[in-house]
Design a protein around this motif. Structure first.
Motif, mmCIF file in Angstrom:
data_model
loop_
_atom_site.group_PDB
_atom_site.id
_atom_site.type_symbol
_atom_site.label_atom_id
_atom_site.label_comp_id
_atom_site.label_asym_id
_atom_site.label_seq_id
_atom_site.Cartn_x
_atom_site.Cartn_y
_atom_site.Cartn_z
ATOM 1 N N ALA A 276 0.877 -1.169 0.000
ATOM 2 C CA ALA A 276 0.000 0.000 0.000
ATOM 3 C C ALA A 276 0.913 1.216 0.000
ATOM 4 C CB ALA A 276 -0.916 0.001 1.215
ATOM 5 N N LEU A 277 0.793 2.061 -1.020
ATOM 6 C CA LEU A 277 1.730 3.163 -1.203
ATOM 7 C C LEU A 277 1.006 4.499 -1.323
ATOM 8 C CD1 LEU A 277 4.043 1.605 -3.958
ATOM 9 C CD2 LEU A 277 4.296 1.433 -1.465
ATOM 10 N N GLN A 278 1.678 5.527 -0.860
ATOM 11 C CA GLN A 278 1.253 6.901 -1.093
ATOM 12 C C GLN A 278 2.343 7.578 -1.912
ATOM 13 O OE1 GLN A 278 0.562 9.278 2.413
ATOM 14 N NE2 GLN A 278 -0.475 10.890 1.269
ATOM 15 N N THR A 279 1.991 8.049 -3.095
ATOM 16 C CA THR A 279 2.966 8.688 -3.978
ATOM 17 C C THR A 279 2.598 10.163 -4.118
ATOM 18 O OG1 THR A 279 1.710 8.180 -5.975
ATOM 19 C CG2 THR A 279 3.305 6.536 -5.244
ATOM 20 N N SER A 280 3.578 11.029 -3.943
ATOM 21 C CA SER A 280 3.320 12.463 -3.952
ATOM 22 C C SER A 280 3.603 13.050 -5.331
ATOM 23 C CB SER A 280 4.202 13.158 -2.916
ATOM 24 O OG SER A 280 5.549 13.197 -3.360
ATOM 25 N N PRO A 281 3.071 14.256 -5.641
ATOM 26 C CA PRO A 281 3.368 14.902 -6.917
ATOM 27 C C PRO A 281 4.851 15.204 -7.104
ATOM 28 C CG PRO A 281 1.420 15.880 -5.919
ATOM 29 C CD PRO A 281 2.028 14.981 -4.883
ATOM 30 N N SER A 282 5.613 15.248 -6.029
ATOM 31 C CA SER A 282 7.049 15.518 -6.148
ATOM 32 C C SER A 282 7.870 14.249 -6.340
ATOM 33 C CB SER A 282 7.546 16.278 -4.912
ATOM 34 O OG SER A 282 7.265 15.556 -3.728
ATOM 35 N N GLY A 283 7.202 13.079 -6.367
ATOM 36 C CA GLY A 283 7.882 11.833 -6.692
ATOM 37 C C GLY A 283 8.194 10.925 -5.527
ATOM 38 N N GLU A 284 7.973 11.370 -4.283
ATOM 39 C CA GLU A 284 8.242 10.497 -3.143
ATOM 40 C C GLU A 284 7.224 9.357 -3.093
ATOM 41 O OE1 GLU A 284 8.020 13.780 -2.817
ATOM 42 O OE2 GLU A 284 10.057 14.402 -2.264
ATOM 43 N N VAL A 285 7.704 8.188 -2.679
ATOM 44 C CA VAL A 285 6.855 7.010 -2.525
ATOM 45 C C VAL A 285 7.017 6.495 -1.102
ATOM 46 C CG1 VAL A 285 6.388 4.662 -3.294
ATOM 47 C CG2 VAL A 285 7.059 6.401 -4.957
ATOM 48 N N ALA A 286 5.913 6.406 -0.354
ATOM 49 C CA ALA A 286 5.958 5.957 1.038
ATOM 50 C C ALA A 286 5.009 4.785 1.218
ATOM 51 C CB ALA A 286 5.569 7.092 1.979
ATOM 52 N N GLU A 287 5.473 3.769 1.955
ATOM 53 C CA GLU A 287 4.595 2.660 2.302
ATOM 54 C C GLU A 287 3.692 3.071 3.459
ATOM 55 O OE1 GLU A 287 6.142 -1.387 2.210
ATOM 56 O OE2 GLU A 287 8.106 -0.561 1.645
ATOM 57 N N VAL A 288 2.412 2.705 3.376
ATOM 58 C CA VAL A 288 1.421 3.034 4.403
ATOM 59 C C VAL A 288 0.704 1.749 4.790
ATOM 60 C CG1 VAL A 288 1.131 5.405 3.574
ATOM 61 C CG2 VAL A 288 -0.330 3.590 2.662
ATOM 62 N N PRO A 289 0.003 1.724 5.931
ATOM 63 C CA PRO A 289 -0.741 0.517 6.310
ATOM 64 C C PRO A 289 -1.802 0.176 5.275
ATOM 65 C CG PRO A 289 -0.502 2.004 8.183
ATOM 66 C CD PRO A 289 -0.034 2.763 6.989
ATOM 67 N N ALA A 290 -1.907 -1.100 4.968
ATOM 68 C CA ALA A 290 -2.889 -1.548 3.980
ATOM 69 C C ALA A 290 -4.283 -1.573 4.598
ATOM 70 C CB ALA A 290 -2.531 -2.933 3.469
ATOM 71 N N PRO A 291 -5.293 -1.066 3.914
ATOM 72 C CA PRO A 291 -6.667 -1.164 4.415
ATOM 73 C C PRO A 291 -7.139 -2.614 4.449
ATOM 74 C CG PRO A 291 -6.475 0.423 2.609
ATOM 75 C CD PRO A 291 -5.207 -0.374 2.639
ATOM 76 N N GLU A 292 -8.322 -2.813 4.980
ATOM 77 C CA GLU A 292 -8.905 -4.146 5.063
ATOM 78 C C GLU A 292 -9.376 -4.625 3.677
ATOM 79 O OE1 GLU A 292 -9.139 -6.249 7.754
ATOM 80 O OE2 GLU A 292 -7.759 -4.741 8.579
ATOM 81 N N PRO A 293 -9.360 -5.951 3.461
ATOM 82 C CA PRO A 293 -9.875 -6.480 2.194
ATOM 83 C C PRO A 293 -11.360 -6.176 2.017
ATOM 84 C CG PRO A 293 -8.580 -8.133 3.362
ATOM 85 C CD PRO A 293 -8.791 -7.002 4.317
ATOM 86 N N VAL A 294 -11.745 -5.941 0.772
ATOM 87 C CA VAL A 294 -13.134 -5.650 0.419
ATOM 88 C C VAL A 294 -13.500 -6.505 -0.792
ATOM 89 C CG1 VAL A 294 -14.724 -3.888 -0.434
ATOM 90 C CG2 VAL A 294 -13.051 -3.296 1.319
ATOM 91 N N ALA A 295 -14.636 -7.146 -0.739
ATOM 92 C CA ALA A 295 -15.078 -7.984 -1.853
ATOM 93 C C ALA A 295 -15.673 -7.134 -2.962
ATOM 94 C CB ALA A 295 -16.105 -8.996 -1.361
ATOM 95 N N LEU A 296 -15.453 -7.564 -4.193
ATOM 96 C CA LEU A 296 -16.064 -6.956 -5.365
ATOM 97 C C LEU A 296 -16.811 -8.048 -6.131
ATOM 98 C CD1 LEU A 296 -13.039 -4.832 -6.646
ATOM 99 C CD2 LEU A 296 -15.107 -3.937 -5.551
ATOM 100 N N PRO A 297 -17.844 -7.694 -6.872
ATOM 101 C CA PRO A 297 -18.543 -8.727 -7.653
ATOM 102 C C PRO A 297 -17.660 -9.236 -8.781
ATOM 103 C CG PRO A 297 -19.375 -6.540 -8.193
ATOM 104 C CD PRO A 297 -18.460 -6.367 -7.013
ATOM 105 N N PRO A 298 -17.799 -10.504 -9.164
ATOM 106 C CA PRO A 298 -17.057 -11.005 -10.315
ATOM 107 C C PRO A 298 -17.550 -10.341 -11.591
ATOM 108 C CG PRO A 298 -18.676 -12.611 -9.616
ATOM 109 C CD PRO A 298 -18.704 -11.523 -8.589
#
Length: 313
Positions: free
Chosen positions: A219-241
């Motif tokens: 799970a990443l947060q990328t800024s307009p200036s190019g930095e990439v930071a790892e962040v806590p991953a949210p909970e899984p969510v189901a999607l329809p097939p």
């Protein structure tokens, strides 16, 4: 901005391996979308899969392709595989047949000249991708480092000017690269990925189920200036097939995620647009799900040549 290692179109590609450069964009008015993927060692090629099954040290440059998918009122899809002699490349330029990608230090110019399938029609024009910044960071997707991914320009703009079909628009874009030293289906069962732009940058989720049963969840947060930071991953969510091929889809979100539309519905791959909540903000996301167990099924391999024809030059 200057060329970076991750944007080196001339770098070596391992026998049996792959490299690809991926760009997707949605128009500002929400009416259009486009995805372009330049493959060396096309991971979805039935011809490349056959060469590997025969036990050969398959040459990835002999299985190159530019995949273009145009969405909206003028839908088109093209992916013609080409042999090594159709590939020309150096650090800043890649040509595969009549289509090309070229980095000029500020923008990525994509020139498209393809024939759509399964109903032949011309797909021709240019895309100018303007990154807000470029990222040097790469992530290993497996413990041995055989498969690597880099979100080169997660925050970007694109200017689309197509001649065939006639279409002009601009919108938010995303550009990344993957490379590997072995077939995807050898080391992965499936994965889900999404990118969700916003005023603070782009949120990215990348979750892969490996053959050994372990998972790689980014799970990443990328800024307009190019930095990439790892962040806590949210909970899984189901999607329809998906509706036609019942392709499973999953994501992660800070609240319920809603399916806004399905762009691709294939036996082993789905591309979708989601309404989701990431990094504390409601966002529209481009999402993809890939099943490599489905991809390697004999019936799927038999169908693929109708969508991925192979040219002699």
């Amino acid at each position: 901005m200057t060329p970076l290692d991750g944007l080196d179109f001339g770098r070596p590609v391992a026998p049996g391996g792959y490299a690809w450069w991926y760009m997707d964009a949605l128009s500002d008015d929400g009416l259009h979308g486009i995805t372009v993927i330049a493959f060396l060692g096309s991971v979805f090629s039935p011809w490349y899969a056959l060469a590997r099954r025969r036990g050969l040290l398959a040459d990835p440059l002999n299985h190159a392709a530019v995949n273009v998918a145009l969405y909206g009122t003028k839908r088109r899809w093209a992916m013609t595989e080409r042999p090594r002699r159709a590939v020309q490349r150096d650090a800043q330029h890649l040509s595969i047949g009549p289509s090309s990608l070229e980095w000029d230090g500020t923008a990525l110019m994509i020139r498209i000249n393809e024939v759509a399938a399964p109903i032949p029609s011309r797909l021709r024009g240019t895309l100018r991708v303007l990154p807000a910044a470029l990222n040097r960071r790469a992530f290993h997707l497996d413990p041995r480092g055989c498969h690597r991914w880099s979100p080169l320009a997660a925050v970007a703009r694109v200017e689309v000017e197509l001649e065939r079909p006639a279409l002009r628009w601009s919108g938010a874009a995303y550009f990344d690269t993957n490379e590997g030293d072995a077939p995807l289906e050898r080391d992965f069962v499936e994965w889900d990925w999404c990118r969700a732009p916003g005023p603070d940058g782009t949120a990215i989720l990348y979750e892969a189920l490996r053959r050994d049963g372990s998972r790689r969840c980014l799970a990443l947060q990328t800024s307009p200036s190019g930095e990439v930071a790892e962040v806590p991953a949210p909970e899984p969510v189901a999607l329809p097939p998906t509706r036609i091929w019942r392709m499973p889809r999953r994501t992660r979100s800070e609240s319920e995620a809603r399916l806004a539309g399905t762009l691709e519905d294939t036996p082993f791959y789905a591309r979708s647009v989601l309404s989701t909540r990431l990094l504390g903000m409601e966002r529209m996301a481009v999402h993809e799900s890939l099943s490599l167990d489905r991809f390697r099924m004999p019936i799927v391999q038999a169908m693929l040549p109708f969508r991925v024809p192979r040219a002699r030059r």
